[in-house]
Design a protein around this motif. Structure first.
Motif, short mmCIF file in Angstrom:
data_model
loop_
_atom_site.label_atom_id
_atom_site.label_comp_id
_atom_site.label_asym_id
_atom_site.label_seq_id
_atom_site.Cartn_x
_atom_site.Cartn_y
_atom_site.Cartn_z
N GLU A 1 0.83 -1.20 0.00
CA GLU A 1 0.00 0.00 0.00
C GLU A 1 0.86 1.25 0.00
O GLU A 1 0.54 2.24 -0.67
CB GLU A 1 -0.91 -0.01 1.23
N VAL A 2 1.97 1.22 0.74
CA VAL A 2 2.88 2.36 0.74
C VAL A 2 3.41 2.60 -0.67
O VAL A 2 3.45 3.75 -1.15
CB VAL A 2 4.04 2.12 1.73
N ARG A 3 3.79 1.55 -1.35
CA ARG A 3 4.34 1.68 -2.70
C ARG A 3 3.31 2.29 -3.66
O ARG A 3 3.64 3.10 -4.53
CB ARG A 3 4.77 0.31 -3.20
N ARG A 4 2.03 1.91 -3.48
CA ARG A 4 0.99 2.44 -4.38
C ARG A 4 0.60 3.88 -4.04
O ARG A 4 0.21 4.64 -4.92
CB ARG A 4 -0.23 1.52 -4.31
N LEU A 5 0.66 4.25 -2.79
CA LEU A 5 0.16 5.55 -2.36
C LEU A 5 1.20 6.67 -2.39
O LEU A 5 0.85 7.84 -2.48
CB LEU A 5 -0.41 5.44 -0.94
N LYS A 6 2.47 6.33 -2.30
CA LYS A 6 3.49 7.37 -2.16
C LYS A 6 3.65 8.16 -3.46
O LYS A 6 3.40 7.67 -4.56
CB LYS A 6 4.83 6.74 -1.77
N GLN A 7 4.05 9.42 -3.29
CA GLN A 7 4.36 10.31 -4.41
C GLN A 7 5.71 10.96 -4.17
O GLN A 7 6.23 10.96 -3.04
CB GLN A 7 3.28 11.40 -4.54
N THR A 8 6.26 11.50 -5.22
CA THR A 8 7.56 12.15 -5.11
C THR A 8 7.50 13.30 -4.10
O THR A 8 6.58 14.12 -4.14
CB THR A 8 8.01 12.69 -6.47
N GLY A 9 8.46 13.31 -3.19
CA GLY A 9 8.53 14.38 -2.20
C GLY A 9 7.76 14.08 -0.92
O GLY A 9 7.78 14.92 0.00
N CYS B 1 11.42 -4.07 4.28
CA CYS B 1 11.17 -3.84 2.84
C CYS B 1 11.57 -2.42 2.46
O CYS B 1 10.72 -1.58 2.14
CB CYS B 1 9.69 -4.07 2.52
N PRO B 2 12.87 -2.12 2.48
CA PRO B 2 13.30 -0.73 2.21
C PRO B 2 12.97 -0.26 0.80
O PRO B 2 12.75 0.94 0.58
CB PRO B 2 14.81 -0.78 2.45
N ASP B 3 12.93 -1.15 -0.17
CA ASP B 3 12.65 -0.73 -1.55
C ASP B 3 11.27 -0.11 -1.68
O ASP B 3 11.07 0.82 -2.48
CB ASP B 3 12.77 -1.92 -2.50
N ASP B 4 10.30 -0.59 -0.92
CA ASP B 4 8.94 -0.06 -1.00
C ASP B 4 8.84 1.34 -0.41
O ASP B 4 7.90 2.08 -0.69
CB ASP B 4 7.96 -0.99 -0.30
N PHE B 5 9.80 1.70 0.44
CA PHE B 5 9.79 3.03 1.06
C PHE B 5 10.80 3.97 0.38
O PHE B 5 11.01 5.09 0.87
CB PHE B 5 10.12 2.91 2.55
N ALA B 6 11.40 3.52 -0.70
CA ALA B 6 12.38 4.35 -1.39
C ALA B 6 11.74 5.66 -1.85
O ALA B 6 10.65 5.67 -2.40
CB ALA B 6 12.95 3.59 -2.59
N GLY B 7 12.45 6.77 -1.64
CA GLY B 7 11.95 8.08 -2.03
C GLY B 7 11.20 8.80 -0.93
O GLY B 7 10.98 10.02 -1.02
N LEU B 8 10.79 8.10 0.11
CA LEU B 8 10.10 8.73 1.25
C LEU B 8 11.13 9.23 2.26
O LEU B 8 12.12 8.56 2.54
CB LEU B 8 9.15 7.75 1.92
N ARG B 9 10.89 10.40 2.81
CA ARG B 9 11.80 10.98 3.79
C ARG B 9 11.26 10.70 5.20
O ARG B 9 10.15 11.11 5.53
CB ARG B 9 11.96 12.49 3.56
N ASP B 10 12.06 10.01 5.99
CA ASP B 10 11.68 9.69 7.38
C ASP B 10 12.02 10.90 8.24
O ASP B 10 13.12 11.01 8.79
CB ASP B 10 12.44 8.45 7.83
#
Length: 489
Positions: free
Chosen positions: A361-369, A386-395
């Motif tokens: 769900e994170v992979r489908r919902l996330k957007q750039t930035g 699963c770090p690949d699914d969170f790639a691009g998200l800033r923690d």
């Protein structure tokens, strides 16, 4: 001269080992789910050895040897549910083989086959048969040490060094396995062993305890990690009492073979002492979780095997042809009766949650930035597994990552810094539990307050015990109109 061919003697382990392996491989992936305890194994095993060693100085020292073992396996075979859980399957098969061998040594082939096969059917064993945690390996170590003890008591052989070494390695996997030592002492005394045997057992046990003592002392400084375990109450003791009562009834049903150490002398202490010993420890420090004494199921399986053998002996005079089928029929009946429980155990919802389910769900919902937050901080395990699914998200709450901080979930910034970082975002993904539990920390209260006041929910998904919610920053409203002087407000 014609020689009569010798009958082929099939080893007793040839039945329980493939049986236990089949039970373990059945539904091994559990719909590709990984729950939070297994997620700790997964993400720690992927760290470097220095990174694991750094973490053990802060938390989870009790599982240090297991993490290093899984690090090696992940390095050789890659991270996956098979690599994560197969060691437990193999360990339980070894334990079943040891139960079968002990049963045969103590009472004959039927007790060995019956006990070894019954071991894999026990509900607690089936649950941990497919767990990416060390408890099955502890059970295997306890089984090997008990088999060595039985051999030493029967043959007087020089097994004490091996015995002490196995007890030590098992304690390094989880030092609560040392509860097996008072159980073994009762067995030694029950067997009427001489002073020399008692002395050699005591020396081997003392070496094992001394070797595990540094781990015990370090892990005691990390006792805060088990602070969530509730204080022991009377109703929590019902389970251990029932198990020991079942074992005692099985011990009464079994009949000791002439000239042999009784099965009850091994099985009953092995079942009762760890169970009641853990209850006693829990009165000082709450620790009453059945997985900590999973190895006590070895004793219950031994006693069940002896009881099945007694039933075969009782039926043999009247039903000589049917009696040999009694054990297979009893085990098949038990398998059928336990089938609903077995199916439930192999489902993802047999555990608290599924760390990996929400990542899709994170992979489908996330957007750039986009930014991401976790409530509580332990839910960061989804990103660590699963770090690949969170790639691009800033923690945006994370101050020090788990490896650098030597923790499982990392260290987060102060509540005020998290608040400032949140207010600078346009969209935030929040990963949390589907049903909130426990008291929120000040940081988590600050996160929730900012989201409620300054953000609007635009998407909300739940998956197998986890939840991901997408928040967008509220747009500022039009400036307020002031009423003209003298008019109505």
């Amino acid at each position: 001269m014609n020689r009569r061919p010798h009958a082929v003697r099939v080893p007793v382990w040839l039945v329980p080992v493939p049986w236990t392996l089949a039970l373990g491989l059945w539904g091994l992936s559990r719909q590709r789910s990984v729950w939070r305890d297994e997620a700790a194994t997964w993400q720690v095993a992927r760290r470097s050895v220095p990174g694991i060693w750094h973490m053990l100085g802060h938390i989870d020292a009790v599982h240090g040897l297991y993490y290093l073992l899984m690090h090696g396996l992940f390095g050789c075979f890659g991270a996956g549910t098979t690599t994560l859980r197969l060691p437990s399957v193999l360990a339980m098969a070894v334990a079943a083989a040891c139960v079968a061998a002990m049963g045969e040594r103590l009472a004959g082939r039927w007790p060995g086959i019956g006990g070894g096969t019954a071991f894999g059917l026990l509900p607690a064993v089936q649950f941990h048969l497919q767990e990416g945690r060390p408890y099955a390996l502890v059970a295997a170590g306890a089984a090997i040490s008990t088999l060595l003890l039985v051999g030493a008591l029967q043959d007087g052989g020089r097994r004490w060094r091996a015995y002490g070494g196995v007890v030590l390695v098992t304690a390094l996997l989880n030092w609560l396995s040392l509860l097996i030592l008072p159980a073994h002492l009762l067995t030694v005394l029950w067997a009427g062993a001489g002073r020399g045997t008692v002395t050699r057992w005591a020396a081997a046990s003392a070496v094992a305890v001394a070797g595990a003592l540094p781990l015990i002392l370090v892990s005691r400084t990390q006792s805060a990690q088990v602070a969530w375990i509730p204080p022991t109450t009377w109703h929590m003791v019902i389970g251990p009492v029932v198990l020991v009562a079942i074992g005692a009834l099985a011990a009464l049903a079994g009949r000791p073979a002439a000239g042999r150490l009784p099965v009850a002398a091994v099985g009953l202490p092995l079942l009762a002492v760890p169970q009641f010993g853990l209850v006693g420890l829990s009165l000082v420090q709450p620790l009453l979780l059945d997985r900590y004494v999973l190895f006590s199921m070895l004793g219950l399986a031994l006693l069940i095997g002896a009881a099945l053998d007694a039933a075969v002996r009782a039926a043999a005079p009247r039903f000589p042809r049917a009696a040999p089928w009694l054990v297979p029929v009893a085990l098949a009946t038990a398998m059928a009766a336990l089938l609903p429980q077995s199916l439930a155990t192999r489902s993802w919802d047999s555990r608290v949650d599924d760390v990996r389910a929400v990542t899709g769900e994170v992979r489908r919902l996330k957007q750039t930035g986009d930014a991401v937050l976790f409530i509580p901080v332990a839910r960061r395990d989804s990103a660590l597994v699963c770090p690949d699914d969170f790639a691009g998200l800033r923690d945006i709450a994370l101050a020090r990552d788990p490896v650098a901080s030597g923790t499982l979930s990392g260290e987060e910034a102060a509540a005020e810094r998290i608040r400032s970082a949140m207010l600078a975002q346009r969209r935030i993904l929040l990963v949390t539990d589907a049903a909130p539990a426990g008291r929120p920390t000040p940081r988590d209260r600050a996160k929730s307050a900012v989201l409620a006041r300054y953000f609007t929910v635009v998407a909300d998904r739940r998956a197998r015990g986890r939840r991901v919610t997408v928040y967008e920053r509220n747009r500022p409203g039009p400036p307020a109109r002031h009423a003209p002087r003298g008019g109505r407000a």
